[in-house]
Design a protein around this motif. Sequence first.
Motif, PDB file in Angstrom:
ATOM      1  N   SER A  79       0.867  -1.179   0.000  1.00  0.00           N
ATOM      2  CA  SER A  79       0.000   0.000   0.000  1.00  0.00           C
ATOM      3  C   SER A  79       0.902   1.226   0.000  1.00  0.00           C
ATOM      4  N   TRP A  80       0.656   2.117  -0.957  1.00  0.00           N
ATOM      5  CA  TRP A  80       1.468   3.327  -1.094  1.00  0.00           C
ATOM      6  C   TRP A  80       0.730   4.518  -0.480  1.00  0.00           C
ATOM      7  N   HIS A  81       1.451   5.239   0.375  1.00  0.00           N
ATOM      8  CA  HIS A  81       0.904   6.428   1.024  1.00  0.00           C
ATOM      9  C   HIS A  81       1.658   7.650   0.502  1.00  0.00           C
ATOM     10  N   PHE A  82       0.926   8.674   0.101  1.00  0.00           N
ATOM     11  CA  PHE A  82       1.566   9.932  -0.294  1.00  0.00           C
ATOM     12  C   PHE A  82       1.474  10.882   0.900  1.00  0.00           C
ATOM     13  N   VAL A  83       2.624  11.372   1.374  1.00  0.00           N
ATOM     14  CA  VAL A  83       2.651  12.143   2.618  1.00  0.00           C
ATOM     15  C   VAL A  83       3.163  13.577   2.443  1.00  0.00           C
ATOM     16  N   GLY A  84       3.501  13.964   1.226  1.00  0.00           N
ATOM     17  CA  GLY A  84       4.046  15.300   1.020  1.00  0.00           C
ATOM     18  C   GLY A  84       2.993  16.316   0.619  1.00  0.00           C
ATOM     19  N   GLN A  85       3.395  17.583   0.615  1.00  0.00           N
ATOM     20  CA  GLN A  85       2.502  18.621   0.114  1.00  0.00           C
ATOM     21  C   GLN A  85       2.232  18.336  -1.367  1.00  0.00           C
ATOM     22  N   LEU A  86       0.964  18.353  -1.732  1.00  0.00           N
ATOM     23  CA  LEU A  86       0.566  17.900  -3.064  1.00  0.00           C
ATOM     24  C   LEU A  86      -0.035  19.042  -3.871  1.00  0.00           C
ATOM     25  N   GLN A  87       0.615  19.342  -4.993  1.00  0.00           N
ATOM     26  CA  GLN A  87       0.092  20.345  -5.911  1.00  0.00           C
ATOM     27  C   GLN A  87      -0.938  19.696  -6.832  1.00  0.00           C
ATOM     28  N   THR A  88      -1.930  20.474  -7.227  1.00  0.00           N
ATOM     29  CA  THR A  88      -3.018  19.885  -8.016  1.00  0.00           C
ATOM     30  C   THR A  88      -2.537  19.359  -9.365  1.00  0.00           C
ATOM     31  N   ASN A  89      -1.457  19.924  -9.912  1.00  0.00           N
ATOM     32  CA  ASN A  89      -0.986  19.429 -11.214  1.00  0.00           C
ATOM     33  C   ASN A  89      -0.303  18.060 -11.118  1.00  0.00           C
ATOM     34  N   LYS A  90      -0.098  17.563  -9.898  1.00  0.00           N
ATOM     35  CA  LYS A  90       0.494  16.235  -9.695  1.00  0.00           C
ATOM     36  C   LYS A  90      -0.562  15.201  -9.317  1.00  0.00           C
ATOM     37  N   VAL A  91      -1.801  15.640  -9.162  1.00  0.00           N
ATOM     38  CA  VAL A  91      -2.837  14.758  -8.625  1.00  0.00           C
ATOM     39  C   VAL A  91      -3.081  13.558  -9.526  1.00  0.00           C
ATOM     40  N   ARG A  92      -3.170  13.762 -10.827  1.00  0.00           N
ATOM     41  CA  ARG A  92      -3.459  12.641 -11.732  1.00  0.00           C
ATOM     42  C   ARG A  92      -2.406  11.553 -11.580  1.00  0.00           C
ATOM     43  N   SER A  93      -1.154  11.937 -11.525  1.00  0.00           N
ATOM     44  CA  SER A  93      -0.080  10.955 -11.369  1.00  0.00           C
ATOM     45  C   SER A  93      -0.189  10.230 -10.028  1.00  0.00           C
ATOM     46  N   VAL A  94      -0.390  10.990  -8.945  1.00  0.00           N
ATOM     47  CA  VAL A  94      -0.439  10.401  -7.605  1.00  0.00           C
ATOM     48  C   VAL A  94      -1.606   9.416  -7.474  1.00  0.00           C
ATOM     49  N   VAL A  95      -2.745   9.777  -8.030  1.00  0.00           N
ATOM     50  CA  VAL A  95      -3.913   8.887  -7.952  1.00  0.00           C
ATOM     51  C   VAL A  95      -3.647   7.571  -8.684  1.00  0.00           C
ATOM     52  N   GLY A  96      -2.699   7.579  -9.611  1.00  0.00           N
ATOM     53  CA  GLY A  96      -2.383   6.370 -10.352  1.00  0.00           C
ATOM     54  C   GLY A  96      -1.750   5.270  -9.512  1.00  0.00           C
ATOM     55  N   TYR A  97      -1.097   5.656  -8.395  1.00  0.00           N
ATOM     56  CA  TYR A  97      -0.415   4.622  -7.596  1.00  0.00           C
ATOM     57  C   TYR A  97      -0.719   4.688  -6.103  1.00  0.00           C
ATOM     58  N   GLN A 102      -2.157  11.295   2.546  1.00  0.00           N
ATOM     59  CA  GLN A 102      -2.219  11.710   3.949  1.00  0.00           C
ATOM     60  C   GLN A 102      -2.138  13.223   4.124  1.00  0.00           C
ATOM     61  N   SER A 103      -2.046  13.962   3.034  1.00  0.00           N
ATOM     62  CA  SER A 103      -1.751  15.391   3.129  1.00  0.00           C
ATOM     63  C   SER A 103      -2.854  16.254   2.525  1.00  0.00           C
ATOM     64  N   VAL A 104      -4.107  15.864   2.724  1.00  0.00           N
ATOM     65  CA  VAL A 104      -5.232  16.654   2.206  1.00  0.00           C
ATOM     66  C   VAL A 104      -5.437  17.864   3.120  1.00  0.00           C
ATOM     67  N   ASP A 105      -5.338  19.063   2.541  1.00  0.00           N
ATOM     68  CA  ASP A 105      -5.373  20.248   3.407  1.00  0.00           C
ATOM     69  C   ASP A 105      -6.112  21.452   2.823  1.00  0.00           C
ATOM     70  N   ARG A 106      -6.832  21.255   1.687  1.00  0.00           N
ATOM     71  CA  ARG A 106      -7.571  22.388   1.131  1.00  0.00           C
ATOM     72  C   ARG A 106      -8.651  21.876   0.182  1.00  0.00           C
ATOM     73  N   PRO A 107      -9.750  22.621   0.065  1.00  0.00           N
ATOM     74  CA  PRO A 107     -10.871  22.167  -0.774  1.00  0.00           C
ATOM     75  C   PRO A 107     -10.491  21.918  -2.228  1.00  0.00           C
ATOM     76  N   LYS A 108      -9.630  22.772  -2.788  1.00  0.00           N
ATOM     77  CA  LYS A 108      -9.242  22.607  -4.190  1.00  0.00           C
ATOM     78  C   LYS A 108      -8.587  21.249  -4.424  1.00  0.00           C
ATOM     79  N   LEU A 109      -7.823  20.785  -3.459  1.00  0.00           N
ATOM     80  CA  LEU A 109      -7.163  19.488  -3.582  1.00  0.00           C
ATOM     81  C   LEU A 109      -8.191  18.355  -3.503  1.00  0.00           C
ATOM     82  N   VAL A 110      -9.183  18.493  -2.642  1.00  0.00           N
ATOM     83  CA  VAL A 110     -10.250  17.489  -2.554  1.00  0.00           C
ATOM     84  C   VAL A 110     -10.948  17.341  -3.905  1.00  0.00           C
ATOM     85  N   THR A 111     -11.282  18.469  -4.520  1.00  0.00           N
ATOM     86  CA  THR A 111     -11.958  18.452  -5.824  1.00  0.00           C
ATOM     87  C   THR A 111     -11.115  17.746  -6.875  1.00  0.00           C
ATOM     88  N   ALA A 112      -9.819  18.072  -6.911  1.00  0.00           N
ATOM     89  CA  ALA A 112      -8.927  17.474  -7.907  1.00  0.00           C
ATOM     90  C   ALA A 112      -8.754  15.975  -7.670  1.00  0.00           C
TER      91      ALA A 112
END
Length: 239
Positions: A79-97, A102-112
């Motif tokens: 199981s892979w956990h992403f723990v860093g600050q996440l920019q929305t332009n990286k979301v598609r890649s991160v969701v792939g694996y 663990q670093s959800v901290d703003r509504p815009k990121l939730v939407t993405a």
Amino acid sequence: MTDRKAQLAANLAEVEERITAACTAAGRMREEVTLIVVTKTYPASDVRILAELGVRHVAENRDQDAAPKAAACSDLPLSWHFVGQLQTNKVRSVVGYADVVQSVDRPKLVTALSKEAVRAGRELGCLIQVALDAEESGRGARGGVGPGGIEELGNLVADAPGLRLDGLMTVAPLTGPYAGRQPAAFGRLMDLSTALRGAHPAANMVSAGMSADLEQAVAAGATHVRVGTAVLGVRPGLG
């Protein structure tokens, strides 16, 4: 056994002893605490060795390092956990694996995250990152939302297609009233977790504690500890 495998095995055994002792001291069962090994800056070969040694949860904080590593290890039961600050332009890649962000901290990121999870046909676990160095509804120096922002974000995640609200995460703060006071910081996180579970009972994951302070996190009630240096060794300098 290679030298590296022997080294990692010895380090893992030492960390295991620490977690077990901390659980015993806290009157908790060892299985109540999950070890996540933070593999950032280390190669896929180390991830493979860790998997051979029984590790099932690994964490990364930079997509540009994590994506190729996860791809190279896609055959492993991890199981892979992403723990860093996440920019929305990286979301598609991160969701792939990633299985958990663990670093959800703003509504815009939730939407993405929701958009990409639906597109990928995946359910993504999410933790709200709590910044204990922030004002009540502010943002932390290393990401995260102040305690006053947890309820709104938690509701957004819980209602978002493709996302699952799993709980809370924090990093012991370097500034503010909890700086250098890990037991108090982790205790505060547990209080916030209790409040969140009042509205979302299944959001019972509490990710806190690292190599230097995992005992304090276990004592407070953390369900997951994120350990890097104590398992893999001191990281090389990042240029």
